[in-house]
Design an enzyme around this catalytic site. Structure first.
Site, mmCIF file in Angstrom:
data_model
loop_
_atom_site.group_PDB
_atom_site.id
_atom_site.type_symbol
_atom_site.label_atom_id
_atom_site.label_comp_id
_atom_site.label_asym_id
_atom_site.label_seq_id
_atom_site.Cartn_x
_atom_site.Cartn_y
_atom_site.Cartn_z
ATOM 1 N N ARG A 1 0.839 -1.204 0.000
ATOM 2 C CA ARG A 1 0.000 0.000 0.000
ATOM 3 C C ARG A 1 0.872 1.251 0.000
ATOM 4 O O ARG A 1 2.080 1.171 0.100
ATOM 5 C CB ARG A 1 -0.944 0.000 1.201
ATOM 6 N N GLU B 1 -3.141 7.310 7.116
ATOM 7 C CA GLU B 1 -1.782 7.437 7.650
ATOM 8 C C GLU B 1 -0.774 7.971 6.637
ATOM 9 O O GLU B 1 0.115 7.238 6.175
ATOM 10 C CB GLU B 1 -1.297 6.096 8.202
ATOM 11 N N GLU C 1 -1.707 -8.904 7.407
ATOM 12 C CA GLU C 1 -1.927 -8.651 8.828
ATOM 13 C C GLU C 1 -2.590 -9.819 9.553
ATOM 14 O O GLU C 1 -3.293 -9.634 10.542
ATOM 15 C CB GLU C 1 -2.706 -7.344 8.993
ATOM 16 N N GLN C 2 -2.334 -11.033 9.066
ATOM 17 C CA GLN C 2 -2.988 -12.187 9.703
ATOM 18 C C GLN C 2 -2.508 -12.412 11.130
ATOM 19 O O GLN C 2 -3.182 -13.057 11.915
ATOM 20 C CB GLN C 2 -2.822 -13.445 8.851
ATOM 21 N N MET C 3 -1.336 -11.851 11.499
ATOM 22 C CA MET C 3 -0.856 -11.996 12.881
ATOM 23 C C MET C 3 -1.274 -10.811 13.754
ATOM 24 O O MET C 3 -0.793 -10.671 14.881
ATOM 25 C CB MET C 3 0.675 -12.126 12.884
ATOM 26 N N HIS C 4 -2.118 -9.945 13.243
ATOM 27 C CA HIS C 4 -2.551 -8.757 13.986
ATOM 28 C C HIS C 4 -3.890 -9.041 14.657
ATOM 29 O O HIS C 4 -4.871 -9.363 13.994
ATOM 30 C CB HIS C 4 -2.690 -7.584 13.006
ATOM 31 N N GLU D 1 -7.493 4.243 15.591
ATOM 32 C CA GLU D 1 -7.145 2.823 15.673
ATOM 33 C C GLU D 1 -6.492 2.587 17.029
ATOM 34 O O GLU D 1 -5.508 3.239 17.363
ATOM 35 C CB GLU D 1 -6.166 2.441 14.556
HETATM 36 C C1 GLA Z 1 -1.918 1.102 10.686
HETATM 37 C C2 GLA Z 1 -2.933 1.140 9.572
HETATM 38 C C3 GLA Z 1 -3.897 -0.004 9.600
HETATM 39 C C4 GLA Z 1 -3.211 -1.264 10.037
HETATM 40 C C5 GLA Z 1 -2.583 -1.052 11.372
HETATM 41 C C6 GLA Z 1 -1.977 -2.303 11.948
HETATM 42 O O1 GLA Z 1 -2.216 1.875 11.764
HETATM 43 O O2 GLA Z 1 -3.639 2.344 9.485
HETATM 44 O O3 GLA Z 1 -4.422 -0.156 8.321
HETATM 45 O O4 GLA Z 1 -2.256 -1.613 9.102
HETATM 46 O O5 GLA Z 1 -1.574 -0.120 11.217
HETATM 47 O O6 GLA Z 1 -1.435 -2.074 13.219
#
Ligand code: GLA
Length: 648
Positions: free
Chosen positions: A102, A141, A360-363, A312
């Site tokens: 991304r 972000e 992000e499967q480990m998130h 977030e």
């Molecule tokens: C960032 C992004 C999210 C995600 C989180 C994971 O803050 O904005 O899309 O990737 O990190 O911690």
């Protein structure tokens, strides 16, 4: 006061309604969606498919949720990258950063701006007046994954354009940059090259302008999105989700575009991002350092002009730090309350459900991977939901006694010219913040040049270039103002001021600096006087005016801390106990009421309430009996108490 980030496009449509119902049952009112969904909204040029998002928004709205819609520009789709490869950013080594994750765009590309306008307009037109829509998030972000700066052909073109506007003539450009040095003069703006891939260091003035140029572009790009949204979505607010410890662009400027700021709080992930000692990293690995989240809450409350969200919130282990421990039980709850106590209007968790696929499967999420079952973090969020229902809205944040003047250009300047390898602006500002917070004092962050009226103590850890506006604010301050090392040491063109540092504040501070020394680790200089201890990393040689008073000296007898009227100048870097002493000394001089907190406890007041947060593994007893509204006299480990201030 609770929200969650949700990706309807990740789950079967038959799950949406149940998900929405379960969110409401958890006490969640807001749901952020859409910020990465471009490939589903426009699978091929001009072939829009809004039908799924229509249905998702209707389902969420029907369940009683309010929607925050993200513009999907952080993820330009493959067909667009194929059509216009020049959108891709280029790293400092000249390598293209391509498709496949991304943020693969440069802010300098004209076609990227046109494409962004097009997609933002399409989404804003479609949903601007949707009854469930509360507000917008622009992009996602800015600057994440090191994407503020880019070093390609598009960037060079845009940089030259920016320089033409700023300097008008190459004569003025050469003069501002001091290009006569090493024969760097240019005869035309087309001679300007990017400050990378040079034999040795490029001109710092060019690097600073290159950084300013990118920062300006980000603010303008964000403004473009905001203008389009406002046109099609009257009455809805706009925010952007900023990050932790990212200083690559001027957040104050982007903040001007927004109705409120928001930020993404990953307290444990950030322990590895900040230059802590190894010992501190181990100590705070599973809770986070007690000032990391708070520092950013206070900063973004400032950037949002008093209004901010946590867009977030870390719900469990993340995936992106070198190590990703599980937060100690209680921390997911503690962080939410801490955010609210610092004035967050909403704490929104990332994410609803852990994704069993992709990067992000480990998130962690509030639900276990692919399931309808709350994770340990989800269970804590549920507790927060119940507690909020019992307590109700917290009072708005009032002005703190202490202000920190925070400046992005000073960060860039110190990166560009550290002079000492460990002179790090963000570390200096964070440590000063930590030292006052350990005294139980609340802090506001203030933009250079903004009013400092009403602050009892103003901390200026380092403001390299003091603009006329910033100077005026210092002159009009009615509290004590402490300037830190390197303040006023450069003019706007990165030159040493003609009257020597601290330049514009020389008269206020009553000093002049003739030499500076950076000190390698292990090389310290003893201090004595008002503060004792050691100067490390950085030391300045100053001459004092007749009306200035020397409060602390270095071991060679030269001044280290000087006061003149309400102004103080600290001519060195200090840390640990010495820094703590300095803040205590200043607070004593002002009769500020302080509490000597253990290093794992922090206070924060919200109206008539005071909160205590315990980041340590042991219970802590609040020194005085209070009228508690949450918890009690003993604050258990990884927990909090809150009480009503006794009326005097
Ligand atoms: C960032 C992004 C999210 C995600 C989180 C994971 O803050 O904005 O899309 O990737 O990190 O911690």
């Amino acid at each position: 006061m609770l929200g969650v980030c949700y990706y309807p496009e990740h789950w079967p449509e038959s799950w949406w309604e149940k998900d929405a119902r379960r969110m409401r049952a958890l006490g969640i009112s807001y749901v952020r969606i859409g910020e990465f969904a471009w490939s589903r909204l426009e699978p091929a040029r001009g072939m829009f498919d809004f039908s799924w998002l229509d249905r998702a928004m209707d389902t969420l709205t029907k369940a009683g949720l309010k929607i925050v819609l993200g513009t999907p520009t952080a993820t330009p789709p493959k067909w667009l990258m194929d059509e216009y490869p020049e959108i891709a950013p280029v790293d400092e080594q000249g390598k293209v950063r391509g498709f496949g994750s991304r943020r693969h765009y440069t802010f300098s590309s004209d076609v990227w701006w046109k494409e962004s306008e097009r997609i933002v307009e399409a989404v804003a037109k479609r949903y601007g007046e949707h009854p469930g829509l509360a507000g917008w998030q622009t992009d996602n972000e800015y600057g994440c994954h090191d994407t503020s700066l880019s070093w390609g052909v598009e960037d060079l073109k845009a940089f030259r354009r920016w320089l033409r506007l700023r300097y008008q003539s190459t004569q003025q450009l050469n003069e501002a940059w001091g290009s006569v040095f090493w024969s760097m003069e240019v005869q035309s703006f087309d001679d300007v090259v990017l400050p990378n891939l040079t034999v040795t260091e490029p001109n710092p003035a060019v690097r600073l302008d290159f950084w300013r140029f990118h920062s300006d572009q980000i603010a303008a790009y964000d403004r473009m999105q905001c203008d389009i949204i406002r046109q099609h979505s009257p009455g809805r607010w706009i925010t952007h989700n900023f990050m932790g410890f990212v200083n690559d662009f001027d957040h104050w400027k982007v903040g001007e575009n927004l109705d409120l700021a928001s930020w993404d709080s990953y307290p444990i992930g950030f322990v590895e991002k900040f230059p802590f000692s190894e010992e501190e990293r181990v100590r705070w690995a599973e809770t986070s350092h007690p000032d990391i989240a708070a520092f950013h809450h206070d900063l973004y409350r400032g950037v949002g002009n008093g209004r901010f969200w946590i867009m977030e919130q870390q719900p469990g282990p993340v995936n992106w730090a070198p190590w990703n421990p599980v937060p100690k039980p209680g921390m997911v709850r503690l962080w939410a309350w801490e955010g609210l106590a610092h004035g967050a209007e909403v704490v929104s968790y990332f994410r609803w459900r852990q994704a069993p696929f992709a990067q992000e499967q480990m998130h962690a999420g509030l639900n276990l991977p692919g399931l309808d079952e709350l994770s340990p973090g989800g269970l804590e969020a549920e507790t927060v939901g119940r507690e909020i229902a019992a307590i109700g809205a917290l009072p708005e944040a009032s002005q703190a006694p202490v202000a920190i003047v925070y400046d992005y250009e000073s960060y860039w300047s110190a990166v560009i010219q550290p002079q000492g390898k460990d002179f790090r602006y963000e570390e200096l500002a964070f440590r000063w913040y930590e030292a006052v917070r350990k005294l139980g004092l609340d802090v506001d962050f203030v933009r250079p040049g903004a009013s400092l009226k009403g602050y009892r103590l103003v901390l200026v850890p380092c403001l390299m270039h003091v603009s006329d506006l910033a100077l005026a604010a210092f002159e009009q301050a009615d509290g004590v103002v402490l300037f830190g090392p390197r303040t006023g040491s450069r003019d706007r063109n990165f030159k040493i001021p003609t009257n020597l540092p601290p330049g514009p504040v020389r008269d206020l501070a009553g000093i002049r600096i003739t030499q500076v020394a950076s000190l390698r680790p292990g090389l310290g200089i003893s201090l004595s006087g008002a503060i004792d201890g050691q100067a490390t990393r950085w030391r300045e040689y100053i001459e004092t005016a007749a009306d200035a008073k020397v409060e602390t000296t270095f071991e060679d007898g030269l001044p280290a801390l000087v006061s003149k009227g309400r102004y103080r100048y600290l001519a060195c870097w200090i840390e640990g106990a010495a820094l703590q002493d300095l803040m205590q000394y200043l607070a004593n001089g002002l009769d500020l009421q302080t509490v000597a907190l253990p290093d794992f406890i922090r206070y924060r007041s919200a109206g008539e309430l005071t909160f205590a947060f315990n980041y340590g593994p042991d219970a802590w007893s609040i020194p005085e009996t209070q009228e508690f509204v949450m918890g009690g006299q003993q604050v258990p480990p990884f927990s909090l108490s809150a009480w009503r201030k006794a009326s005097v």
